[in-house]
Design an enzyme around this catalytic site. Sequence first.
Site, PDB file in Angstrom:
ATOM      1  N   HIS A  60     -45.200 -13.342  33.867  1.00 37.42           N
ATOM      2  CA  HIS A  60     -45.773 -14.194  32.821  1.00 37.42           C
ATOM      3  C   HIS A  60     -45.247 -13.755  31.466  1.00 37.42           C
ATOM      4  CE1 HIS A  60     -48.539 -10.770  32.859  1.00 37.42           C
ATOM      5  NE2 HIS A  60     -49.058 -11.164  31.706  1.00 37.42           N
ATOM      6  N   HIS A  62     -46.464 -12.517  28.516  1.00 36.04           N
ATOM      7  CA  HIS A  62     -46.984 -11.530  27.576  1.00 36.04           C
ATOM      8  C   HIS A  62     -45.942 -10.445  27.280  1.00 36.04           C
ATOM      9  CE1 HIS A  62     -51.482 -12.614  28.373  1.00 36.04           C
ATOM     10  NE2 HIS A  62     -50.901 -13.413  27.507  1.00 36.04           N
ATOM     11  N   ASP A  64     -45.929  -7.263  26.842  1.00 27.97           N
ATOM     12  CA  ASP A  64     -45.853  -6.005  27.579  1.00 27.97           C
ATOM     13  C   ASP A  64     -45.270  -6.200  28.982  1.00 27.97           C
ATOM     14  OD1 ASP A  64     -48.232  -7.404  28.256  1.00 27.97           O
ATOM     15  OD2 ASP A  64     -49.201  -5.576  28.966  1.00 27.97           O
ATOM     16  N   HIS A  65     -44.884  -7.429  29.293  1.00 28.55           N
ATOM     17  CA  HIS A  65     -44.224  -7.723  30.565  1.00 28.55           C
ATOM     18  C   HIS A  65     -42.784  -8.204  30.387  1.00 28.55           C
ATOM     19  CE1 HIS A  65     -47.904  -7.539  33.177  1.00 28.55           C
ATOM     20  NE2 HIS A  65     -48.428  -7.560  31.969  1.00 28.55           N
ATOM     21  N   HIS A 118     -54.921 -15.993  34.053  1.00 25.37           N
ATOM     22  CA  HIS A 118     -54.657 -15.070  32.951  1.00 25.37           C
ATOM     23  C   HIS A 118     -53.799 -15.769  31.897  1.00 25.37           C
ATOM     24  CE1 HIS A 118     -53.980 -11.214  30.998  1.00 25.37           C
ATOM     25  NE2 HIS A 118     -52.675 -11.369  31.101  1.00 25.37           N
ATOM     26  N   ASP A 137     -50.752  -9.581  36.052  1.00 25.12           N
ATOM     27  CA  ASP A 137     -52.114  -9.387  35.540  1.00 25.12           C
ATOM     28  C   ASP A 137     -53.111 -10.356  36.162  1.00 25.12           C
ATOM     29  OD1 ASP A 137     -51.094  -7.421  33.929  1.00 25.12           O
ATOM     30  OD2 ASP A 137     -51.306  -8.516  32.051  1.00 25.12           O
ATOM     31  N   HIS A 175     -51.240  -2.701  35.648  1.00 20.00           N
ATOM     32  CA  HIS A 175     -51.982  -1.827  34.735  1.00 20.00           C
ATOM     33  C   HIS A 175     -52.821  -0.821  35.506  1.00 20.00           C
ATOM     34  CE1 HIS A 175     -51.210  -3.903  30.883  1.00 20.00           C
ATOM     35  NE2 HIS A 175     -51.194  -5.007  31.612  1.00 20.00           N
TER      36      HIS A 175
END
Length: 263
Positions: A60, A62, A64-65, A118, A137, A175
Amino acid sequence: MSTELPEPLLVLAVPAFNDNYLWLIHDGRSAAVVDPGDATPILAVLARLRLKLVAILLTHHHGDHVGGVAELLQHFTVPVYGPKSEIIAGISKPLSQGDDVIVPELGLNFSVLEVPGHTLDHIAYVAPRQGWLFCGDTLFAGGCGRLFEGTPAQMRASLAKLAALPDTTQVYCAHEYTLANLRFALEVEPDNADLAARFEREQAKRAQGLATVPSTIGLEKATNPFLRDQIPAVTERLIACGRLQESTPAAAFAALRAWKNIF
């Protein structure tokens, strides 16, 4: 004709930021990375193990990905797989529900599941032969992702897709949220013996600096409240706490997610 056997595939957790896991799949020569939010630790591991990056897989949008994609592409010319999304720059192989991903250098095949909730563009990768799930996530060890874009109904349907996988499927989430998730789960199901035992095991792992993931689909079904909204003990607990009026699994899921948001 060569008689050499293929090298076994390994999945390496590469820690990043405060609590992310970037997943590196390799055979000692070639590697694919899932959700490289930061290029620096990935490049360091590739150099240390003398691996060549051959594919990038994204779940996805975001940061941090996906934050490390551009830098990795400066070092390696590789396909970038990800959801059909205009938000993520660099995707060369857009994917939808039912698509397949083949990484020939690793002899690795994935099937793709759309799992919105999410985010609306979220996908997951299933390697049926290895029994692996890379779910970003969506599903966490003991929990699920916050609903930043999707609805409770969407997330519940997405989790149902993942729960339908074989119980032995290993769950590689992104995570290290496990202990916090299990504390909430114990608040929801204080009499769940499997959950209490899991909490003790995971506490011991963290005390030794070990990761609590991967888990398995079977373990999640036994201990994760977000896969257990149909269990009478869960709905009864929500009603007793004044968090649920309508005793249906869908309403229970929405109530669980709202409670976890403030827990």
